[in-house]
Design a protein around this motif. Structure first.
Motif, PDB file in Angstrom:
ATOM      1  N   ASN A 165       0.803  -1.133  -0.053  1.00 34.12           N
ATOM      2  CA  ASN A 165       0.024   0.015   0.108  1.00 34.12           C
ATOM      3  C   ASN A 165       0.742   1.088  -0.096  1.00 34.12           C
ATOM      4  O   ASN A 165       0.609   2.341  -0.864  1.00 34.12           O
ATOM      5  N   VAL A 199      -5.523  -4.006   0.747  1.00 37.25           N
ATOM      6  CA  VAL A 199      -4.784  -3.499  -0.046  1.00 37.25           C
ATOM      7  C   VAL A 199      -5.529  -2.290  -0.990  1.00 37.25           C
ATOM      8  O   VAL A 199      -6.788  -2.681  -1.095  1.00 37.25           O
ATOM      9  N   ASN A 200      -4.999  -1.479  -1.615  1.00 39.33           N
ATOM     10  CA  ASN A 200      -5.665  -0.545  -2.331  1.00 39.33           C
ATOM     11  C   ASN A 200      -5.567  -0.715  -3.719  1.00 39.33           C
ATOM     12  O   ASN A 200      -6.326  -0.006  -4.557  1.00 39.33           O
TER      13      ASN A 200
END
Length: 339
Positions: A165, A199-200
């Motif tokens: 991230n 997570v992005n």
């Protein structure tokens, strides 16, 4: 630094599909064959081995420069030397790549003992430094990561997800086993689901996705943006097309074994074939047939006889016996895995 947009999929209304990078398998020829059977949205090359004396492998580079499949191709690197990873990434970015992929999951002992591939998962601080440098070096292309849940356990799993991230990784391919698990034992799809939440970036679920129904089950269980398939795409190159059929609620079209026989012919035929000894060519083809045979003959006779074949004539006689004897027979949707 903000994330970079991923290449547009040819099937933008559906979850992503990707062919996993596999050493000695995912070359240009195999990509072209798979694409003809309805291939994946994304390809990943065999890994470029990176060290202080390494140069770009021309055979792997061909999978990028000579690729006419219409699919984006990500270039995968493996190594642990930060200056050389940066140098190689910058060299690769001069070609028409979809992005740079860092291998943090290879379970081969000769790789992880050098602290590369899956060995990196034991050193989150090193992962932090590598991703920071690569993100700066690859600032206008997607930077992606392929990894496993950990080395021998999952102690570093969430730490490394947070590092991913921090450095705006654009895509994570996650195999739901540890490095020491190799390809054995159950895949932990629940931890892939945890990664999807944490997570992005989009996550591709990887690990034992052997059929279209299994792919839909994994997508439902994990919430992943797509699936990455390796070994089972060798045995069934139609699998990506079948996944799209299932996602669209269409019947999955069975593959006649006569078409499997044609697929084996395509794997055998290469421009350089006359220059390669018959025994070496047979050995290469048997690598593929180890997976194809599991979906053809549940008793394992095809697998055993194929492995024993010593000549091209004997090998193809065995293929004909199992694949052409009954024209009504089709490739199993769920491969037999009891051998």
């Amino acid at each position: 630094m903000s994330p970079v947009s991923l290449p547009q999929s040819l099937n933008k209304d559906l979850p992503l599909t990707a062919l996993a990078p596999m050493q000695d398998v995912t070359n240009l020829k195999f990509m072209k064959v798979v694409a003809d059977y309805g291939g994946p949205d994304y390809f990943f090359t065999e890994y470029f081995r990176v060290n202080e004396t390494s140069r770009l492998n021309p055979d792997i580079l061909a999978a990028i420069t000579e690729n006419d499949t219409g699919r984006p191709v990500f270039a995968q690197m493996i190594g642990e030397s930060i200056p050389d990873l940066v140098r190689t990434a910058q060299e690769l970015c001069t070609y028409n790549i979809a992005g740079i992929d860092l291998n943090m999951g290879c379970p081969a002992p000769r790789i992880y003992r050098k602290k590369a591939g899956g060995g990196l998962l034991k050193e989150p601080e090193k992962v932090e430094r590598i991703l920071a440098e690569l993100r700066q070096a690859v600032n206008d292309r997607p930077l992606t990561v392929k990894m496993r849940l950990g080395f021998e356990n999952t102690d570093t799993f969430y730490t490394i997800l947070d590092i991913i991230n921090r450095h705006s990784i654009d895509l994570l391919s996650l195999h739901g086993r540890t490095v020491l698990d190799r390809y054995h034992g159950p895949v932990n799809y629940d931890l892939i689901a945890q990664a999807v939440k944490r997570v992005n970036c989009p996550v591709l679920a990887n690990g034992n996705i052997y059929s279209a129904p299994k792919a839909l089950s994994v997508l439902s269980q994990t919430g992943a943006a797509g699936v990455m398939i390796g070994r089972w795409a060798i045995g069934n190159p139609w699998i990506f097309h079948q996944i799209r059929q299932a996602l669209r609620f269409e019947p999955i079209m069975p593959v006649p074994l006569v078409e499997v026989r044609s697929y084996i012919d395509r794997l055998w035929q290469t421009p350089e074939a006359p220059n390669i000894p018959e025994r070496a060519r047979l050995g290469y083809l048997k690598l593929f047939l180890n997976y194809i045979a599991l979906s053809v003959d549940a008793q394992g006779h095809f697998l055993r006889l194929m492995r024993q074949a010593q000549t091209e004539v004997e090998f193809f006689q065995i293929c004909d016996r199992f694949l052409l004897a009954d024209t009504t027979q089709t490739l199993a949707l769920t491969p037999y895995s009891g051998i």
